[in-house]
Structures are given as structure tokens and as C-alpha cells.
Design a protein around this motif. Structure first.
Motif, short mmCIF file in Angstrom:
data_model
loop_
_atom_site.label_atom_id
_atom_site.label_comp_id
_atom_site.label_asym_id
_atom_site.label_seq_id
_atom_site.Cartn_x
_atom_site.Cartn_y
_atom_site.Cartn_z
N ALA A 45 0.90 -1.28 -0.12
CA ALA A 45 0.03 0.10 -0.04
C ALA A 45 0.92 1.28 -0.13
O ALA A 45 0.53 2.28 -0.47
N TRP A 46 2.12 1.21 0.88
CA TRP A 46 2.79 2.44 0.89
C TRP A 46 3.95 2.88 -0.01
O TRP A 46 4.58 3.54 -0.12
N ARG A 47 4.64 1.62 -0.30
CA ARG A 47 5.75 1.61 -1.10
C ARG A 47 6.92 2.19 -0.63
O ARG A 47 7.45 3.47 -0.87
N PRO A 48 7.38 1.62 0.61
CA PRO A 48 8.45 2.31 1.20
C PRO A 48 9.80 2.40 0.37
O PRO A 48 9.98 1.24 -0.29
N ASP A 49 10.79 3.14 0.81
CA ASP A 49 12.13 3.12 0.14
C ASP A 49 13.04 1.96 1.10
O ASP A 49 13.98 1.29 0.43
N LEU A 50 12.69 1.97 2.40
CA LEU A 50 13.70 1.37 3.09
C LEU A 50 12.83 0.62 4.25
O LEU A 50 11.76 1.29 4.64
#
Length: 149
Positions: A45-50
Motif C-alpha cells: 500500500a505504501w511503497r517504502p524505500d527502506l
């Protein structure tokens, strides 16, 4: 542009401490998850980088979450730093075999955490840019060889 960091730990005290320390760093936007299944949903849902991912959690362990992330090509650039109180060589190797990018031992040094987070967030963006450049070059090469119709 701020980097998106997902903090995953089943211990709410650890999450609160991390939020408190990392919230002061304007280069990171934080989200938390209390377990492996919640983390996988947050990634989609959020697509984090890390991701800072605890290894020992009930249900899905950090290793299993990492394996599932690496099995999905959509998340190939997501950087995963495993965190564990167990830090012997075999534990670290198991984390790397699961697909982790790095490993931090609890209790960890905040300066080391911030340094690794910054390096891996920049690396993720560089890898994404390299892929875009490669795709554009391939497209241009194909288009210049295709006769006009």
C-alpha cells in the motif's frame, strides 16, 4: 524529497523509541507495522524505500517477510535492514540468505542506523534511476532502428 521508512517490530516500545529518534530526521517519513503480515500489507500500500525489520516476531519472522519481499519483482529495489538481538555470524548469514541488504544488532547505535538508512535510501533511488535510464536507452535504440512507416 523525504525517504519512506517502514519500521517493523512486534515490540511497541522499540517502535516508539525508533519513531521518537527518527521523527527528528526530516529526511524520513515513517510508518510502523507490528508484525510480518502487517508489514507485507504496508509495503504493497505504501511503497517504502527502506524497511527496518525485526527478525524474531510471532507469526511471520523477519526472514520469511524478507523472502516474500524478494520473491516479488515489484519490490526488488526495497532495501531491507534486519534487526536482531542475536548477532552471531550464522544469524547474519541467514538474514543475507533471506535477501536482507544489511543487518543491525540490538541494541543498535542510532548514528549507525541513520548512516545505513541514508546510504540504502540513496542506493535504492540510484538503482531505480539506472533502470529507467536503461529502459530509455533500449527504447531509443529500438526506435532508431525501426523504419518509418
Amino acid at each position: 524529497m523525504p525517504y519512506r521508512m517502514l519500521l517493523v517490530d512486534d515490540d511497541e516500545g522499540v517502535l516508539a523509541s525508533l519513531r521518537r529518534v527518527l521523527h527528528r530526521e526530516s529526511e524520513f517519513v515513517l510508518q510502523t507495522a507490528g508484525g510480518g503480515a502487517e508489514a507485507l500489507a504496508a509495503i504493497d500500500a505504501w511503497r517504502p524505500d527502506l524497511m527496518l525489520l525485526d527478525v524474531q516476531m510471532p507469526g511471520l519472522s523477519g526472514h520469511e517477510v524478507c523472502r516474500r519481499i524478494r520473491a516479488d519483482a515489484c519490490h526488488r529495489f526495497l532495501k531491507v535492514i534486519l534487526v536482531s538481538g542475536r548477532c552471531n555470524t550464522s544469524d547474519r548469514l541467514a538474514g543475507y540468505q533471506a535477501g536482507a541488504d544489511d543487518f543491525l544488532s540490538k541494541p543498535f547505535d542510532i548514528d549507525e542506523l541513520l548512516a545505513k538508512a541514508r546510504v540504502f535510501a540513496r542506493l535504492k533511488h540510484a538503482e531505480e534511476l539506472d533502470e529507467i535510464k536503461g529502459s530509455l536507452l533500449t527504447l531509443f535504440a529500438h526506435e532508431t532502428r525501426t523504419p518509418l512507416t
